[in-house]
Design a protein around this motif. Structure first.
Motif, PDB file in Angstrom:
ATOM      1  N   GLN A 221      38.798  57.044 -29.608  1.00 34.48           N
ATOM      2  CA  GLN A 221      38.361  57.108 -28.228  1.00 34.48           C
ATOM      3  C   GLN A 221      39.195  56.185 -27.354  1.00 34.48           C
ATOM      4  N   LYS A 222      39.317  56.556 -26.085  1.00 32.16           N
ATOM      5  CA  LYS A 222      39.963  55.678 -25.127  1.00 32.16           C
ATOM      6  C   LYS A 222      39.059  54.466 -24.909  1.00 32.16           C
ATOM      7  N   ALA A 223      39.660  53.370 -24.499  1.00 32.48           N
ATOM      8  CA  ALA A 223      38.886  52.146 -24.289  1.00 32.48           C
ATOM      9  C   ALA A 223      37.739  52.381 -23.320  1.00 32.48           C
ATOM     10  N   SER A 224      37.976  53.174 -22.294  1.00 32.08           N
ATOM     11  CA  SER A 224      36.956  53.436 -21.281  1.00 32.08           C
ATOM     12  C   SER A 224      35.801  54.279 -21.807  1.00 32.08           C
ATOM     13  N   GLU A 225      36.002  54.972 -22.933  1.00 29.99           N
ATOM     14  CA  GLU A 225      34.987  55.863 -23.487  1.00 29.99           C
ATOM     15  C   GLU A 225      34.146  55.199 -24.583  1.00 29.99           C
ATOM     16  N   ARG A 226      34.597  54.076 -25.093  1.00 23.11           N
ATOM     17  CA  ARG A 226      33.954  53.495 -26.273  1.00 23.11           C
ATOM     18  C   ARG A 226      32.560  52.950 -25.995  1.00 23.11           C
ATOM     19  N   PHE A 227      32.343  52.365 -24.831  1.00 24.49           N
ATOM     20  CA  PHE A 227      31.015  51.839 -24.509  1.00 24.49           C
ATOM     21  C   PHE A 227      30.013  52.982 -24.349  1.00 24.49           C
ATOM     22  N   ALA A 228      30.456  54.071 -23.716  1.00 21.28           N
ATOM     23  CA  ALA A 228      29.579  55.240 -23.563  1.00 21.28           C
ATOM     24  C   ALA A 228      29.279  55.865 -24.919  1.00 21.28           C
ATOM     25  N   ASN A 229      30.262  55.866 -25.813  1.00 21.15           N
ATOM     26  CA  ASN A 229      30.094  56.445 -27.141  1.00 21.15           C
ATOM     27  C   ASN A 229      29.031  55.701 -27.944  1.00 21.15           C
ATOM     28  N   MET A 230      28.939  54.396 -27.740  1.00 20.89           N
ATOM     29  CA  MET A 230      28.007  53.578 -28.503  1.00 20.89           C
ATOM     30  C   MET A 230      26.676  53.327 -27.793  1.00 20.89           C
ATOM     31  N   TYR A 231      26.551  53.818 -26.564  1.00 16.52           N
ATOM     32  CA  TYR A 231      25.332  53.568 -25.796  1.00 16.52           C
ATOM     33  C   TYR A 231      24.099  54.139 -26.510  1.00 16.52           C
ATOM     34  N   ASN A 232      23.094  53.291 -26.700  1.00 18.76           N
ATOM     35  CA  ASN A 232      21.818  53.695 -27.300  1.00 18.76           C
ATOM     36  C   ASN A 232      21.990  54.335 -28.683  1.00 18.76           C
ATOM     37  N   ALA A 233      22.975  53.865 -29.436  1.00 23.72           N
ATOM     38  CA  ALA A 233      23.231  54.433 -30.763  1.00 23.72           C
ATOM     39  C   ALA A 233      22.478  53.709 -31.870  1.00 23.72           C
ATOM     40  N   PHE A 234      21.875  52.550 -31.548  1.00 24.30           N
ATOM     41  CA  PHE A 234      21.249  51.734 -32.584  1.00 24.30           C
ATOM     42  C   PHE A 234      19.794  51.425 -32.255  1.00 24.30           C
ATOM     43  N   ASP A 235      19.057  51.104 -33.301  1.00 20.82           N
ATOM     44  CA  ASP A 235      17.658  50.701 -33.137  1.00 20.82           C
ATOM     45  C   ASP A 235      17.335  49.672 -34.222  1.00 20.82           C
ATOM     46  N   VAL A 236      16.122  49.143 -34.156  1.00 14.48           N
ATOM     47  CA  VAL A 236      15.676  48.134 -35.113  1.00 14.48           C
ATOM     48  C   VAL A 236      14.567  48.724 -35.979  1.00 14.48           C
ATOM     49  N   GLY A 237      14.554  48.358 -37.235  1.00 18.12           N
ATOM     50  CA  GLY A 237      13.534  48.865 -38.152  1.00 18.12           C
ATOM     51  C   GLY A 237      12.153  48.341 -37.824  1.00 18.12           C
ATOM     52  N   LYS A 238      11.144  48.973 -38.391  1.00 15.73           N
ATOM     53  CA  LYS A 238       9.756  48.580 -38.142  1.00 15.73           C
ATOM     54  C   LYS A 238       9.469  47.174 -38.681  1.00 15.73           C
ATOM     55  N   ASN A 239       8.587  46.489 -37.976  1.00 18.09           N
ATOM     56  CA  ASN A 239       8.099  45.164 -38.376  1.00 18.09           C
ATOM     57  C   ASN A 239       9.172  44.077 -38.380  1.00 18.09           C
ATOM     58  N   ALA A 240      10.274  44.308 -37.673  1.00 21.67           N
ATOM     59  CA  ALA A 240      11.311  43.277 -37.569  1.00 21.67           C
ATOM     60  C   ALA A 240      10.898  42.266 -36.507  1.00 21.67           C
ATOM     61  N   ASP A 241      10.792  41.005 -36.899  1.00 21.71           N
ATOM     62  CA  ASP A 241      10.396  39.947 -35.975  1.00 21.71           C
ATOM     63  C   ASP A 241      11.651  39.298 -35.400  1.00 21.71           C
ATOM     64  N   LEU A 242      11.983  39.637 -34.154  1.00 26.94           N
ATOM     65  CA  LEU A 242      13.204  39.138 -33.537  1.00 26.94           C
ATOM     66  C   LEU A 242      12.955  38.162 -32.393  1.00 26.94           C
ATOM     67  N   PHE A 243      11.713  37.974 -32.021  1.00 25.37           N
ATOM     68  CA  PHE A 243      11.418  37.180 -30.829  1.00 25.37           C
ATOM     69  C   PHE A 243      11.940  35.743 -30.963  1.00 25.37           C
ATOM     70  N   GLY A 244      12.809  35.361 -30.018  1.00 24.28           N
ATOM     71  CA  GLY A 244      13.342  34.008 -29.981  1.00 24.28           C
ATOM     72  C   GLY A 244      14.375  33.693 -31.038  1.00 24.28           C
ATOM     73  N   LYS A 245      14.813  34.686 -31.785  1.00 25.34           N
ATOM     74  CA  LYS A 245      15.729  34.450 -32.906  1.00 25.34           C
ATOM     75  C   LYS A 245      17.194  34.381 -32.453  1.00 25.34           C
ATOM     76  N   LYS A 246      17.949  33.491 -33.108  1.00 23.11           N
ATOM     77  CA  LYS A 246      19.400  33.426 -32.941  1.00 23.11           C
ATOM     78  C   LYS A 246      20.015  34.181 -34.118  1.00 23.11           C
ATOM     79  N   ILE A 247      20.775  35.218 -33.809  1.00 21.46           N
ATOM     80  CA  ILE A 247      21.233  36.145 -34.844  1.00 21.46           C
ATOM     81  C   ILE A 247      22.757  36.152 -34.942  1.00 21.46           C
ATOM     82  N   LEU A 248      23.243  36.171 -36.161  1.00 20.65           N
ATOM     83  CA  LEU A 248      24.676  36.310 -36.422  1.00 20.65           C
ATOM     84  C   LEU A 248      24.942  37.743 -36.859  1.00 20.65           C
ATOM     85  N   LEU A 249      25.774  38.446 -36.109  1.00 20.18           N
ATOM     86  CA  LEU A 249      26.080  39.858 -36.363  1.00 20.18           C
ATOM     87  C   LEU A 249      27.478  39.989 -36.946  1.00 20.18           C
TER      88      LEU A 249
END
Length: 231
Positions: free
Chosen positions: A168-196
């Motif tokens: 993809q062109k650089a300008s298209e990559r953000f649109a390609n990934m928009y809303n592509a991910f979600d979090v599993g059930k019962n994941a406690d993320l509130f206030g967490k510092k996360i390393l990806l």
């Protein structure tokens, strides 16, 4: 004499490969000639793109990112390109051991003051992971977790099939990934510092999409680390 015979037998029966890129090397070597000369990205780094500030081009690009910072030991060039492609496309998952250690060293160096709640990784669709046999980002995250003593959590889901980012062109990559991910059930993320963790950062579209998702579920901040960054 027996030792010499055994050494010759090993050379005949086994192939020694570079720990970094997977190229064939002599049995008394751990790295190929090119990987021996690898140099890390020079400090200081730009937190937005991960490049050396001397080579940073962020002022020319107005696209904002959702993660706090991104770091990597190497640029995506030369034998590093071969290393990552061999790791994930040419059935050499063992290369993750050294590459993961390099990422771990970068995390220790640049995020030494950050107390992470856990480390996670860029997910693959179940079908894609089954076809490949493994998720290289997950393997890298496992090494980082052990090396840096940070709990590993598998919390992310890739909801839909996306186009291959490198096509993809650089300008298209953000649109390609928009809303592509979600979090599993019962994941406690509130206030967490996360390393990806991921293998390569190009425009930051994938990392930004995931960071936005994690923050939407309550994460306080998301920091990223990859093996290599595209200039």
């Amino acid at each position: 004499m027996i030792k010499e015979l055994f050494k010759k037998l090993k050379i005949v029966l086994f192939t020694k490969r570079c720990d970094m890129c997977g190229e064939v090397v002599c049995f008394d070597q751990d790295f190929c000639e090119e990987c021996c000369l690898l140099s890390e990205i020079a400090e200081p780094l730009c937190s937005k793109c991960g490049c050396s500030k001397q080579e940073c081009k962020c002022k020319k690009h107005q696209k904002e990112v959702e993660y706090k910072a991104v770091v990597a030991p190497f640029y995506y060039e030369g034998s590093v390109t071969r290393a990552i492609l061999n790791m994930k496309m040419n059935e050499m998952p063992k290369l993750v051991d050294y590459q993961g250690k390099c990422v771990s060293d970068a995390v220790k160096k640049y995020y030494d003051a950050v107390e992470f709640d856990f480390v996670t990784f860029v997910p693959m669709r179940k079908e894609d992971k089954a076809a490949r046999g493994y998720n290289q980002a997950e393997l890298l995250a496992d090494v980082v977790s052990k090396e840096c003593n940070i709990p590993l959590k598998d919390i992310l889901i890739k909801k839909r099939k996306t186009k291959v980012q490198k096509r993809q062109k650089a300008s298209e990559r953000f649109a390609n990934m928009y809303n592509a991910f979600d979090v599993g059930k019962n994941a406690d993320l509130f206030g967490k510092k996360i390393l990806l963790i991921d293998d390569v950062k190009t425009t930051g579209a994938t990392l930004t999409s995931i960071a936005l998702t994690l923050k939407a579920y309550g994460a306080s901040s998301v920091y990223c680390a990859v093996v290599a960054i595209v200039k």
